[in-house]
Scaffold this active site. Structure first.
Site, PDB file in Angstrom:
ATOM      1  N   LYS A 186       0.862  -1.182   0.000  1.00 54.08           N
ATOM      2  CA  LYS A 186       0.000   0.000   0.000  1.00 54.08           C
ATOM      3  C   LYS A 186       0.899   1.233   0.000  1.00 54.08           C
ATOM      4  CE  LYS A 186      -3.958   1.811   2.661  1.00 54.08           C
ATOM      5  NZ  LYS A 186      -4.772   1.582   3.873  1.00 54.08           N
ATOM      6  N   SER A 219      -9.634   1.607   2.676  1.00 56.05           N
ATOM      7  CA  SER A 219      -8.735   2.346   1.831  1.00 56.05           C
ATOM      8  C   SER A 219      -7.686   1.501   1.109  1.00 56.05           C
ATOM      9  CB  SER A 219      -8.021   3.408   2.671  1.00 56.05           C
ATOM     10  OG  SER A 219      -7.180   2.793   3.614  1.00 56.05           O
ATOM     11  N   SER A 234      -9.808  -0.771   6.889  1.00 53.66           N
ATOM     12  CA  SER A 234      -9.168  -0.531   5.591  1.00 53.66           C
ATOM     13  C   SER A 234      -8.459  -1.726   4.979  1.00 53.66           C
ATOM     14  CB  SER A 234      -8.166   0.623   5.703  1.00 53.66           C
ATOM     15  OG  SER A 234      -8.848   1.849   5.597  1.00 53.66           O
TER      16      SER A 234
END
Lengths: 476, 496
Positions: free
Chosen positions: B77, B152, B176
């Protein structure tokens, strides 16, 4: 007419002399190349995290104990949020509602009495960096973050101080204690000790707390005293004319010797304190605190007592000599090799301190060591040099670091105690100044001094003064 | 099956048996990225060259002996700092930011010879539940390209589901990792707060953030945890706990395990979702677990408390992006100058997107004098109540089970202008972060051809129990073996 008294509280920031910064492993050094003592953590690069330097905690506890504080069993760090280019995280790690130390005190001796100044709290925080503004009309400022993240203690008094002089005395005592602890060098000119003051006035005999004014930017203890004196006058004037005091922050200007308005309460920032989630709360055990207490050095008040008891020094001497740990150590080194503490005290307090002050030096910078002084005192005792010559020798040793014996030899300062040689000179002086001799015989005692002076002048001070006196009196 | 479709443990076995090489695996994944990423858009920065180099090193030095993750391609990420590789948090603010250091989690992966293929898309600064708040572009759900992958960590989830990475590392502040794992039909673990170092992971809300894994199955999840879990001297909040071999919990056996199902989270569920969940619970019972409804009285208060604590911390965490030292700095028009405050305002105004601004403003408000007690302190009290709820429940149950999210993956653009609806998507995952507990999301069925995730929650540092229950369920259901068809129209996933 109403008589007013001042209600003063002080906030002192002390930069701690830990090896590394508060939350990263960068060196904690003054005077390095700009931005050389920095790393991703103290530059607040994204994702980096603080880790508490254990020395900061230890130094804080030491200071708290020396200031008679309670050491909290639980404390934590909070974020004080504000934007400024010298604050890379845009928050300062500080302590808000759970500080490290609480409820201490420091006794201050004024000419009249001993005053106990209560200490509200001692807490840990980090310093900000420094802005270097472009010169002249330059349209830029540079940021040096070497100081960013350097550990600080903030020491806050209760509003117990009543006079500007007490404020100065408090600061002097506090500085001595902190230096004794070895946690900071407390150099106000390098910013390792900073002081802000809060002050209000009230009618004598009441215990109300009126609107206070904060004073910042004072660069010496003397400036603190002067700024407070000025502020008392200013507030007094306002009360007299019936005007109200507005809560505000004022800045001291050392050149003009006055303060001016920096900001009012309305302009004050909202720091939005909240617990820092990156550092864990600190739980302190009594065992740890006690082990630190055991390691505390002798503090100035105790040392002063001991100097009076062990060396028979007057309170004044003992006070001056113990005002800094270095000076007291210096004195003790001298008396360990010399029998007359009062004599040592006179030389250290008068000549040594005078020369240090004139040259703006610290004890540790002096080339004149205790063994220099002891040797010189011994030369005096042996009659090798006179007291007057000793002063010259002392100054020379201070300037060059040469030993007393060598100075005496190189400069030909050996005392002249050869009676026949001195008698010859005395004879010559007497015959050169018959009118002075006449004056003396008429009872003008001062005339003898003039005659001694003449002999000393001829020998450039080297004549043994007792002997000259004796010879003159025999012949006059 | 193609190489890119395999799991890390399958590939590790093949490497050991010399049936393939790290280079071959890495090439397969890079080719897959080439082929599908223009549709999925999971990658923000591709590090193909470095990946090939790392793979070569694994092959040359037989690094597969060090760890089963050696030579296996993984994505990160883009809020996880990588030395000399730009780390953007998918924000204009950090569009060109290249960190001079790597996150601890990256260093641990590097040490065992992991192959990093690149940086993956996310909602800006991890604020969002759909990856539509990425400042660059949205990511598409591999099961239906018209739908969001969740967020996310939408990039990581979509990449793993589409075979563009064998596994990925994400972060989870309120769901997330788990919500996008559910939306993309994979396994996502948010470990106990403090189990994995946060050092070098750009924070959203420091007391809630935790780094975790997105994998194709539970065994891969255990393998990744074996590498990334453990105390780190650079993170004061990382916990001094012993790290077991997580694969040792994968017994397939859950007889007698007590499983609680909070009834407060069953209300108002879409019937098809409710039905899928019921079937999953039935499966757990078939496997010998004791499944009971239980009460989680403060569930309702978790989301409001979260939306006070998280933005409050974020407003402070994101204050360092001021244009002074790095990141975006606004440039005044020719002949004009900004003073300091203008420079701050313009830089932050231009650098941050709408959701970040919204949360920074809210957080600043909640911490202001007068509001602190009204909001922040109250939220902390709610936090304590939620922690106590869980403590009480875990005296009775080994684990708790819920759906991961009440929603199916929704259409791109459908919720972007309705932040409250978007916040609702995380209502099952948020309480777990509030209490700092570990939770895993794993596939538990399909509705309308779209994956549905089930969440298992355990007491702090009981990741082993989570993995045990999840593994038993997974091994007795077919869902984890399904791969998205990668077609524009809704996939016809089988519901066997």
């Amino acid at each position: 007419m109403v008589e007013y008294e001042a209600v003063i509280g002080l906030e002192v920031h002390v930069e701690l002399r830990t090896k590394t910064k508060a939350f990263c492993s960068c060196p904690n050094e003054f005077g390095s190349e700009p931005n050389s003592n920095v790393c991703p953590i103290c530059l607040a690069m994204p994702g980096t995290l603080p880790v508490l330097n254990k020395s900061l905690l230890e130094y804080g506890i030491r200071t708290g104990l020396a200031l008679n504080c309670e050491i909290a069993h639980f404390c934590k760090f909070d974020r004080k949020n504000y934007f400024y280019p010298d604050l890379p995280k845009a928050y300062q790690l500080s302590q808000s509602d759970f500080p490290l130390c609480l409820h201490g005190y420091l006794d201050v001796e004024t000419d009249l009495e001993t005053r106990r100044i209560r200490i509200n709290r001692v807490h840990m925080e980090e310093d900000a960096g420094k802005l270097v503004h472009g010169e002249g009309n330059a349209d830029y400022s540079l940021v040096d973050l070497n100081r960013g993240g350097v550990p600080l203690l903030e020491i806050v008094t209760e509003p117990d101080i009543r006079t500007p002089e007490e404020a100065r005395l408090y600061l002097e005592n506090l500085k001595a204690i902190i230096q004794y602890l070895g946690v900071s060098d407390c150099k106000m000119e390098e910013g390792s000790l900073r002081c802000d003051a809060n002050i209000s006035l009230r009618p004598v005999g009441t215990d109300i707390l009126n609107t206070k004014v904060e004073i910042k930017n004072m660069n010496s203890f003397r400036a603190v005293q002067r700024a407070l004196e000025g502020e008392i006058e200013r507030q007094h004037g306002l009360y007299e004319t019936g005007e109200s005091i507005i809560q505000q922050t004022r800045g001291w200007d050392d050149v003009t010797g006055t303060t001016s308005l920096m900001r009012t309460k309305e302009e004050a920032a909202d720091y939005r304190y909240f617990p820092d989630p990156d550092l864990v709360p600190i739980h302190l055990t009594s065992e740890l605190v006690e082990s630190i207490r055991k390691g505390l050095p002798e503090l100035p008040a105790a040392r002063k007592e001991r100097f009076m008891d062990d060396f028979g020094l007057p309170a004044y001497d003992a006070g001056v000599l113990t005002s800094s740990r270095e000076l007291a150590d210096y004195f003790e080194k001298c008396v360990s090799d010399y029998h007359d503490p009062k004599k040592v005290s006179n030389w250290v307090m008068v000549e040594f301190l005078r020369l240090l002050n004139t040259h703006n030096m610290e004890v540790r910078d002096a080339k004149l060591t205790p063994s220099h002084l002891v040797e010189m005192l011994q030369l005096m005792d042996q009659g090798t040099i006179s007291g007057k010559i000793a002063k010259t020798v002392f100054e020379e040793m201070f300037a060059t670091g040469k030993k007393a014996g060598i100075v005496v030899e190189e400069k030909g300062l050996l005392q002249i105690s050869d009676e026949s040689k001195l008698a010859e000179m005395v004879e010559a002086v007497l015959s050169a100044h018959p009118e002075v001799v006449e004056d003396y015989r008429k009872g003008k005692g001062k005339a003898l001094g003039f005659l001694v002076g003449q002999v000393m002048k001829q020998t450039r001070g080297k004549a043994n003064p007792q002997m000259v006196n004796k010879l003159l009196l025999e012949r006059i | 099956m193609d190489i890119f479709d395999l799991t890390a443990h399958q590939l590790a076995d093949m490497l050991k048996k010399r049936e393939t090489t790290a280079i071959e695996i890495t090439r397969s994944v890079l080719e897959r990225i080439q082929k599908v990423d223009h549709d999925i858009r999971a990658y923000v920065t591709l590090t193909a060259e470095q990946a090939i180099e790392s793979a070569k090193e694994v092959d040359d030095n037989c690094k597969e002996k060090i760890s089963p993750l050696a030579g296996i391609p993984a994505g990160l990420k883009d809020n996880i700092c990588t030395k000399e590789v730009r780390t953007t948090c998918c924000s204009r603010m950090l569009e060109n930011f290249v960190p001079p250091y790597s996150a601890t989690v990256v260093e641990r992966l590097n040490q065992v010879g992991a192959v990093i293929t690149g940086k993956l898309n996310m909602d800006e600064f991890a604020m969002g539940s759909s990856t539509e708040y990425s400042a660059f572009f949205p990511t598409h759900n591999p099961w239906d390209l018209d739908r969001v992958p969740g967020g996310s960590s939408g990039g990581p989830a979509a990449a793993v589901a589409a075979g563009e990475a064998i596994y990925a590392i994400g972060s989870d502040t309120g769901g997330s990792i788990r919500q996008p794992a559910a939306f993309c039909g994979i396994v996502g673990l948010k470990p106990t707060y403090g189990l994995v170092s946060r050092y070098g992971v750009v924070p959203f809300a420091s007391s809630l953030d935790q780094v975790g894994s997105l994998t194709k199955d539970v065994r891969d999840c255990s393998m990744v945890m074996n590498v990334i879990a453990g105390q780190d001297s650079k993170d004061s909040t990382s916990a001094p706990v012993d790290i077991p071999d997580y694969t040792s919990f994968l017994t397939g056996e859950i007889k007698g395990k007590k499983i609680g199902v909070p009834r407060e989270l069953l209300d108002g569920l879409d019937p098809k979702m409710a039905d899928t969940f019921k079937k999953a619970l039935k499966k757990l019972e078939e496997l010998g677990a004791i499944v009971d409804e239980c009460s989680f009285p403060h569930a309702e208060a978790a989301v409001p408390a979260y939306h006070i604590i998280a933005p409050a911390e974020a407003s402070s965490n994101l204050a360092r992006f001021d244009g002074v030292r790095y990141g975006h700095r606004a440039v005044p028009e020719q002949g004009k100058d900004y003073d300091l405050v203008e420079m701050y305002m313009k830089s932050r105004g231009e650098g941050f997107g709408p959701e970040v601004k919204r949360r920074v403003l809210l957080g600043t408000h909640f911490l202001s004098t007068g509001n602190y007690e009204l909001y922040y302190l109250k939220a902390l009290k709610v936090r304590t109540l939620i922690i106590e709820d869980y403590q009480r429940l875990f005296r009775e149950y080994d684990v708790l089970v819920t759906l991961t999210t009440p929603d199916l993956p929704f259409k791109l653009g459908r919720k972007i202008d309705d932040p409250l609806a978007l916040y609702h998507s995380d209502s099952y995952t948020i309480p777990v972060n509030i209490a700092g507990l570990p939770a895993i999301s794993l596939p538990c069925g399909f509705v309308d051809g779209l994956p549905v995730g089930m969440q298992v929650i355990a007491p702090a540092f009981a990741e082993g129990d989570l993995l045990q229950v999840a593994y038993a369920f997974e091994q007795n259901t077919p869902y984890h073996k399904q791969r998205p068809p990668l077609k524009k129209e809704t996939a016809k996933g089988s519901e066997s």
